[in-house]
Design a protein around this motif. Structure first.
Motif, mmCIF file in Angstrom:
data_model
loop_
_atom_site.group_PDB
_atom_site.id
_atom_site.type_symbol
_atom_site.label_atom_id
_atom_site.label_comp_id
_atom_site.label_asym_id
_atom_site.label_seq_id
_atom_site.Cartn_x
_atom_site.Cartn_y
_atom_site.Cartn_z
ATOM 1 N N LEU A 23 0.828 -1.213 0.000
ATOM 2 C CA LEU A 23 0.000 0.000 0.000
ATOM 3 C C LEU A 23 0.855 1.252 0.000
ATOM 4 C CD1 LEU A 23 -2.762 -1.140 2.520
ATOM 5 C CD2 LEU A 23 -2.973 -0.921 0.034
ATOM 6 N N PHE A 24 2.001 1.192 0.700
ATOM 7 C CA PHE A 24 2.910 2.332 0.724
ATOM 8 C C PHE A 24 3.390 2.667 -0.687
ATOM 9 C CE2 PHE A 24 7.482 3.552 0.916
ATOM 10 C CZ PHE A 24 7.304 4.867 1.336
ATOM 11 N N TYR A 25 3.824 1.659 -1.424
ATOM 12 C CA TYR A 25 4.334 1.924 -2.780
ATOM 13 C C TYR A 25 3.203 2.180 -3.781
ATOM 14 C CZ TYR A 25 9.022 0.970 -1.211
ATOM 15 O OH TYR A 25 10.224 1.044 -0.548
ATOM 16 N N ARG A 26 2.014 1.719 -3.468
ATOM 17 C CA ARG A 26 0.859 2.060 -4.293
ATOM 18 C C ARG A 26 0.512 3.548 -4.149
ATOM 19 N NH1 ARG A 26 -5.089 -0.454 -2.983
ATOM 20 N NH2 ARG A 26 -6.337 1.186 -3.965
ATOM 21 N N GLY A 27 0.701 4.095 -2.937
ATOM 22 C CA GLY A 27 0.544 5.530 -2.751
ATOM 23 C C GLY A 27 -0.678 5.970 -1.972
ATOM 24 N N PHE A 28 -1.680 5.118 -1.829
ATOM 25 C CA PHE A 28 -2.879 5.491 -1.074
ATOM 26 C C PHE A 28 -3.740 4.251 -0.847
ATOM 27 C CE2 PHE A 28 -4.621 5.169 -5.257
ATOM 28 C CZ PHE A 28 -5.965 4.855 -5.084
ATOM 29 N N PHE A 29 -4.662 4.359 0.096
ATOM 30 C CA PHE A 29 -5.720 3.351 0.228
ATOM 31 C C PHE A 29 -6.837 3.937 1.074
ATOM 32 C CE2 PHE A 29 -3.298 2.584 4.055
ATOM 33 C CZ PHE A 29 -4.218 2.162 5.008
ATOM 34 N N LYS A 30 -7.994 3.297 1.017
ATOM 35 C CA LYS A 30 -9.157 3.731 1.783
ATOM 36 C C LYS A 30 -9.378 2.761 2.946
ATOM 37 C CE LYS A 30 -11.491 5.954 -2.102
ATOM 38 N NZ LYS A 30 -12.743 6.057 -2.887
ATOM 39 N N PHE A 81 -8.873 12.461 6.149
ATOM 40 C CA PHE A 81 -7.746 12.350 5.229
ATOM 41 C C PHE A 81 -6.432 12.467 6.013
ATOM 42 C CE2 PHE A 81 -11.048 14.767 2.733
ATOM 43 C CZ PHE A 81 -11.578 13.634 2.132
ATOM 44 N N VAL A 82 -5.612 11.425 5.928
ATOM 45 C CA VAL A 82 -4.311 11.407 6.598
ATOM 46 C C VAL A 82 -3.232 11.246 5.535
ATOM 47 C CG1 VAL A 82 -2.844 10.230 8.280
ATOM 48 C CG2 VAL A 82 -5.316 10.410 8.691
ATOM 49 N N HIS A 83 -2.311 12.198 5.489
ATOM 50 C CA HIS A 83 -1.210 12.151 4.527
ATOM 51 C C HIS A 83 0.096 11.885 5.278
ATOM 52 C CE1 HIS A 83 -3.052 14.235 0.811
ATOM 53 N NE2 HIS A 83 -4.028 13.837 1.594
ATOM 54 N N GLU A 232 -15.314 9.904 2.350
ATOM 55 C CA GLU A 232 -14.635 8.640 2.626
ATOM 56 C C GLU A 232 -13.229 8.873 3.180
ATOM 57 O OE1 GLU A 232 -15.956 5.286 -0.347
ATOM 58 O OE2 GLU A 232 -15.565 7.113 -1.484
ATOM 59 N N ARG A 233 -12.876 8.102 4.186
ATOM 60 C CA ARG A 233 -11.536 8.206 4.774
ATOM 61 C C ARG A 233 -10.483 7.700 3.784
ATOM 62 N NH1 ARG A 233 -13.297 5.012 10.187
ATOM 63 N NH2 ARG A 233 -14.140 3.745 8.510
ATOM 64 N N GLU A 234 -9.347 8.388 3.742
ATOM 65 C CA GLU A 234 -8.263 7.993 2.828
ATOM 66 C C GLU A 234 -6.919 8.241 3.501
ATOM 67 O OE1 GLU A 234 -8.827 10.224 -0.758
ATOM 68 O OE2 GLU A 234 -10.527 9.011 -1.425
ATOM 69 N N ILE A 235 -5.965 7.379 3.206
ATOM 70 C CA ILE A 235 -4.582 7.545 3.674
ATOM 71 C C ILE A 235 -3.689 7.633 2.446
ATOM 72 C CG2 ILE A 235 -2.661 6.469 4.917
ATOM 73 C CD1 ILE A 235 -4.693 5.212 6.777
#
Length: 557
Positions: A23-30, A81-83, A232-235
Motif C-alpha cells: 500500500l505504501f508503494y501504491r501511494g494510497f488506500f481507503k 484524510f491522513v497524509h 470517505e476516509r483515505e490515507i
C-alpha cells in the motif's frame, strides 16, 4: 492438522507487513475499502495484547485508544484524510506543528479534514503509524455501530445526542449533568461507570477536560460519514516519502553532523565509546554530584536521580554544569530526532562519582545518542560507523566499545527487571545475531530487581504481539526473555562495519547490551497501554548505566 495459534499469528504478522509495504508503494488506500478491510481483518486475527478488548464488538477499548492517541497528533480523530509525508517544508508555511505527546514527530493540520504526519524514521515508523490507525478505525467503526441506528440510515441514538452536546460544548453542564452524561457514555462504550470516569480523567486535562467525549464523538461521526459515502476516509503517502524511505537520507545527515562536531573539537582520532541510551543517565552519573553539591558514594544514589527526574530546575542545573565542564550537546535538527552528547573523559573529574576508586587516566570519548526507532537503528549505526574524510584524509572511527541500553517487553519477569541478551532473533525472518555480551546477569545482583539472560526477539512492531506468539518464543527452544524493536538492526550494522566492510577495527571491540522492562505483555495490567514505568524505571536505568560505564573505565585503565 490444525494450525497452532502462534503459527496463525506469525503468518498474519508477515501478511500485514507485506500488505502495508504494498500500500505504501501504491501511494494510497481507503480504510473503509477492500485494502483497509484486509488490514483490519489481519489485525483482528492477531489480536495484539496492547489493544485489549479490540475484538469485542460491544466494548470500546479505552486504554488502547489512549495509548494510540498519545502517539498520533491531537485532532487526528476529526480528520478523514491522513497524509504521510517526508520533511517537505511545511514548517516554512504558516502551519503550526503538532507534536504527539509520546512521539517526536511534526504533524500539521492542513484544514478541517486533513492531517499531515511527517515520517522521518523509516519503514518501522510507517508500519507503527498504519497499525495504530487501523486500530483507531476499528474502534471508530465500533463506536458508529453502537451510536447510530444503521437500519434507519444512520440516525443517531438518544445517547449519541447527549455525547454530541458535551463534545461540541453546546451548553454548560453542571457537575451532576456531566456525571449523567458519563453514565450514558459508559453505556455506549460497554464499560462500567468507574472505568469510564477514570478514562475521562486520563484523557482530559485542565485545558480540555472533555477530550474523551470529543474523541468518541469525532471517531463515530467521521466513521458514519465514510459509511454514508459523504466523505470517505483515505490515507496517502507522498511521492517524496516514497523516494526517500530506505535511502538513509536523514541518518547520513545526522552522522555527518556528529562527525563534523568531533572534527571541529579535534576529537575524531581519540578512542571512542558509543552508547545508545537516554539523554540523562550517563550525564547524571558523571556530573550530577558536583553540579548539585552532593557527596557521591560507591553505591548508586537512586534518590538523587529520582529527584533530578522530578525537577526541571535540577535537570537544567546538571546540564549547564556538564556543558561548562566540556560536554558537547547536539540538539539534532537533521530530521532523525536523535540528540547526542559527547563527553571528553580527559576533562571529566571522576572524584565525586561512583567511579572515584577506579583511578582512570585515559583520554577516551563517550558518545551518547538518544533512542532510535526500529529499523532506524540500522540506518544511524551504519552511517555513524562509516569512515569519513578530513582534508582529503580518510579516518576510521576509533571505536572501542558499543553499548545499547533500551526499554523492552519482558516475558519472564515483571516491570523494572533487567534483560541481558545473548542473541537477537529477528521476527519473521531467518536472521539471527549471536554475540559475546560484555554484560551478564551476574553484573546485576539486587534484592528488588531480577536479571534474566537469554535470547531477545527483535519484533517488527510491539503493537502486533499477542500472548500466543510470545508464549511460543518464551517456552520453545528459543527461550526468549524479552522483545524489543532495535537490537537486530543495531547488530546487523555493527557486524557489517566490523566483520565485513572493515569500517571499524573489531580486535579489541566489546559490546554491551542490556534492557530494562517497560512492560510485561503476558501479564494483564502490565502492557504498554496500561501506563509507563514512571520512577520505577530509575533504578534499572542507573544500574545498567553504572555497569556500562564501569566496563568502559576498567577496560581503559
Amino acid at each position: 492438522m490444525a494450525k497452532s495459534r502462534a503459527r496463525e499469528t506469525t503468518e498474519a504478522i508477515e501478511r500485514i507487513f507485506v500488505s502495508m509495504r504494498h500500500l505504501f508503494y501504491r501511494g494510497f488506500f481507503k480504510p473503509g475499502g477492500v485494502s483497509g478491510a484486509s488490514l483490519r481483518n489481519l489485525l483482528m486475527i492477531i489480536e495484539p495484547e496492547i489493544y485489549g478488548s479490540m475484538g469485542n464488538p460491544n466494548k470500546v477499548e479505552l486504554n488502547g485508544l489512549l495509548y494510540v492517541l498519545d502517539r498520533l497528533p491531537e485532532g487526528i480523530e476529526e480528520c478523514p484524510f491522513v497524509h504521510l509525508t517526508s520533511d517537505e517544508g511545511f514548517d516554512r508555511g504558516s502551519f503550526l506543528p503538532i507534536v504527539p505527546k509520546k512521539r517526536r514527530r511534526n504533524c500539521y493540520r492542513i484544514d478541517d479534514h486533513q492531517m499531515n504526519i511527517e515520517v522521518l524514521l523509516g519503514r518501522s515508523e510507517i508500519y507503527d503509524i498504519l497499525t495504530h490507525l487501523t486500530f483507531l478505525y476499528l474502534e471508530a467503526d465500533k463506536i458508529r455501530n453502537l451510536g447510530f441506528d444503521l437500519d434507519e440510515g444512520g440516525q443517531p441514538k438518544r445517547v449519541w445526542k447527549i455525547i454530541e452536546e458535551v463534545a461540541l460544548g453546546e451548553k454548560k453542564f453542571s457537575r451532576k449533568e456531566k456525571e449523567v452524561a458519563l453514565i450514558h457514555l459508559s453505556a455506549l462504550l460497554g464499560r462500567p461507570f468507574d472505568e469510564t470516569l477514570e478514562a475521562y480523567n486520563n484523557f482530559g486535562d485542565d485545558e480540555n477536560p472533555d477530550r474523551l467525549f470529543k474523541v468518541i464523538y469525532w471517531l463515530g461521526t467521521v466513521s458514519l460519514e465514510d459509511w454514508l459515502e459523504i466523505r470517505e476516509r483515505e490515507i496517502y503517502f507522498s511521492a517524496i516519502l516514497q523516494e526517500r524511505v530506505g535511502h538513509h537520507l536523514f541518518g547520513e545527515r545526522w552522522a555527518t553532523h556528529v562527525k563534523e562536531v568531533l572534527v571541529n573539537h579535534q576529537l575524531h582520532e581519540r578512542p571512542i565509546h558509543i552508547i545508545s541510551a537516554n539523554m540523562h543517565s550517563v550525564k547524571n552519573m558523571l556530573f550530577a554530584n558536583d553540579a548539585l553539591k552532593s557527596k557521591a558514594t560507591q553505591d548508586i544514589d537512586y534518590l538523587l536521580y529520582q529527584k533530578i527526574s522530578n525537577k526541571k530546575e535540577l535537570r537544567d542545573q546538571v546540564m549547564k554544569f556538564a556543558q561548562d565542564k566540556g560536554m558537547i550537546y547536539i540538539d539534532d535538527n537533521s530530521g532523525s530526532n536523535i540528540d547526542v552528547q559527547i563527553i571528553d573523559l580527559a576533562k571529566t573529574s571522576l572524584k565525586n562519582t561512583p567511579f572515584a576508586d577506579m583511578d582512570y587516566k585515559g583520554n577516551d570519548i563517550i558518545l551518547v545518542f538518544d533512542y532510535a526507532f526500529g529499523e532506524q537503528a540500522f540506518e544511524v549505526m551504519d552511517e555513524l560507523l562509516r569512515p569519513f574524510e578530513v582534508e582529503n584524509t580518510t579516518f576510521k572511527m576509533n571505536v572501542k566499545s558499543i553499548s545499547i541500553m533500551g526499554k523492552a517487553g519482558i516475558l519472564t519477569g515483571r516491570k523494572g527487571d533487567i534483560m541481558i541478551p545473548t542473541s537477537h532473533i529477528f521476527e519473521g525472518t531467518a536472521d539471527n545475531y549471536v554475540f559475546n555480551n560484555a554484560l551478564s546477569k551476574d553484573d546485576f545482583i539486587d534484592d528488588e530487581i531480577q536479571a534474566f539472560e537469554g535470547s531477545m526477539i527483535t519484533v517488527l512492531g510491539t503493537s502486533l504481539q499477542n500472548k500466543d506468539i510470545l508464549t511460543y518464543f518464551m517456552n520453545n527452544s528459543w527461550k526468549a526473555v524479552g522483545l524489543e524493536m532495535e537490537g537486530a538492526h543495531y547488530h546487523k550494522a555493527i557486524q557489517i562495519a566490523s566483520k565485513i566492510r572493515n569500517h571499524i577495527d573489531d580486535k579489541d571491540l566489546f559490546i554491551c547490551y542490556a534492557y530494562y522492562a517497560s512492560d510485561n505483555p503476558l501479564e494483564t495490567g502490565s502492557t504498554l497501554s496500561s501506563g509507563g514505568l514512571g520512577l520505577t524505571g530509575v533504578k534499572p536505568t542507573y544500574m545498567i548505566t553504572h555497569k556500562i560505564l564501569e566496563k568502559i573505565l576498567k577496560k581503559e585503565n
